[in-house]
Design a protein around this motif. Sequence first.
Motif, short mmCIF file in Angstrom:
data_model
loop_
_atom_site.label_atom_id
_atom_site.label_comp_id
_atom_site.label_asym_id
_atom_site.label_seq_id
_atom_site.Cartn_x
_atom_site.Cartn_y
_atom_site.Cartn_z
N ILE A 92 0.83 -1.21 0.00
CA ILE A 92 0.00 0.00 0.00
C ILE A 92 0.86 1.25 0.00
O ILE A 92 0.42 2.32 -0.42
N ASN A 93 2.12 1.14 0.41
CA ASN A 93 3.02 2.30 0.42
C ASN A 93 3.20 2.90 -0.96
O ASN A 93 3.54 4.08 -1.09
N ASN A 94 3.02 2.11 -2.01
CA ASN A 94 3.21 2.69 -3.34
C ASN A 94 2.11 3.69 -3.70
O ASN A 94 2.26 4.47 -4.63
N LEU A 95 1.02 3.70 -2.94
CA LEU A 95 -0.01 4.72 -3.17
C LEU A 95 0.51 6.12 -2.86
O LEU A 95 -0.04 7.11 -3.33
N PHE A 96 1.57 6.21 -2.07
CA PHE A 96 2.16 7.52 -1.77
C PHE A 96 2.76 8.17 -3.01
O PHE A 96 3.03 9.37 -3.02
N TYR A 97 2.97 7.40 -4.06
CA TYR A 97 3.49 7.94 -5.31
C TYR A 97 2.37 8.40 -6.24
O TYR A 97 2.63 9.01 -7.26
N TRP A 98 1.14 8.06 -5.90
CA TRP A 98 0.01 8.48 -6.72
C TRP A 98 -0.27 9.97 -6.48
O TRP A 98 -0.13 10.45 -5.35
N LEU A 157 -10.62 8.06 -6.97
CA LEU A 157 -10.96 6.71 -6.53
C LEU A 157 -11.96 6.77 -5.37
O LEU A 157 -12.96 6.05 -5.35
N LEU A 158 -11.69 7.64 -4.41
CA LEU A 158 -12.58 7.77 -3.26
C LEU A 158 -13.97 8.25 -3.70
O LEU A 158 -14.99 7.71 -3.25
N GLU A 159 -13.99 9.25 -4.56
CA GLU A 159 -15.27 9.80 -5.01
C GLU A 159 -16.07 8.78 -5.83
O GLU A 159 -17.30 8.75 -5.73
N GLU A 160 -15.37 7.93 -6.62
CA GLU A 160 -16.06 6.87 -7.36
C GLU A 160 -16.80 5.91 -6.43
O GLU A 160 -17.77 5.28 -6.83
N HIS A 161 -16.31 5.79 -5.21
CA HIS A 161 -16.92 4.89 -4.23
C HIS A 161 -17.69 5.67 -3.16
O HIS A 161 -17.91 5.18 -2.06
N HIS A 162 -18.07 6.90 -3.53
CA HIS A 162 -18.92 7.75 -2.69
C HIS A 162 -18.30 8.02 -1.32
O HIS A 162 -19.00 8.05 -0.30
N LEU A 163 -17.00 8.24 -1.32
CA LEU A 163 -16.28 8.59 -0.11
C LEU A 163 -15.74 10.01 -0.26
O LEU A 163 -15.48 10.48 -1.36
N LEU A 164 -15.57 10.69 0.88
CA LEU A 164 -15.06 12.05 0.84
C LEU A 164 -13.58 12.05 0.47
O LEU A 164 -12.82 11.22 0.95
N PRO A 165 -13.18 13.00 -0.38
CA PRO A 165 -11.77 13.08 -0.77
C PRO A 165 -10.89 13.51 0.41
O PRO A 165 -11.37 14.14 1.36
N GLY A 166 -9.62 13.17 0.30
CA GLY A 166 -8.68 13.57 1.35
C GLY A 166 -8.04 14.91 1.03
O GLY A 166 -7.99 15.34 -0.11
N ASN A 167 -7.56 15.58 2.08
CA ASN A 167 -6.87 16.86 1.91
C ASN A 167 -5.38 16.67 1.65
O ASN A 167 -4.68 17.60 1.30
N SER A 168 -4.90 15.46 1.88
CA SER A 168 -3.49 15.14 1.65
C SER A 168 -3.41 13.69 1.16
O SER A 168 -4.38 12.93 1.31
N ILE A 169 -2.28 13.31 0.65
CA ILE A 169 -2.11 11.93 0.19
C ILE A 169 -2.24 10.97 1.37
O ILE A 169 -2.93 9.95 1.28
#
Length: 190
Positions: A123-129, A137-149
């Motif tokens: 999961i650490n490789n998501l830090f490069y996204w 991705l979060l919004e596609e699943h009806h979740l609130l977006p994050g303010n930071s990675i």
Amino acid sequence: MGMFDLFKKKESLVAIDYQKELAKIISVYEKYPVFPYIPYEEGIEEWIKEMVKHPDLMIGEEYLTPNEDGLLQGELKLLEWIKGCSCQVTEFPAYFERTYGINPVTKTEELLVDDYLDIDESINNLFYWPLTELNELLEEHHLLPGNSIAEAISVIKLNFSEEFIDDLTHPGIYVLMPKGQEMLAKYVLQ
């Protein structure tokens, strides 16, 4: 022949002896500490023609002289460029071959074997996204977006299964091993 054909630059009518020209190029490169990658399979005649027309395109000896740790400038540039890229990357900037004289595919494999690089499937490789992709991705699943990675990844960890996260992070990305980090810090990030 139209009137404007008179103004077109004519190709040189002198035939190029490709074997002779290649022998000249090789005789120069043989004097270098490391012989450069030459794209034999990618239209060698066009490459030779380009070298004959533009000798300034010859790769400089400074790019083919290893530093005190045994790495070429192109290998350092590759370490810097490839970190965070998918391990399935197939397209590399042309400057690796044309400026630095290395085959980036082969050199990437060597850097993996020599422990400068690794492939991270965690999961650490998501830090490069980029944050925008994580939030999409979060919004596609009806979740609130994050303010930071880090915040977006925390939401992903809480709301998605391990299997889903494994699918996101597979096949993995290139990450620098301590040895690779040390080389960038020493030569590139000065």
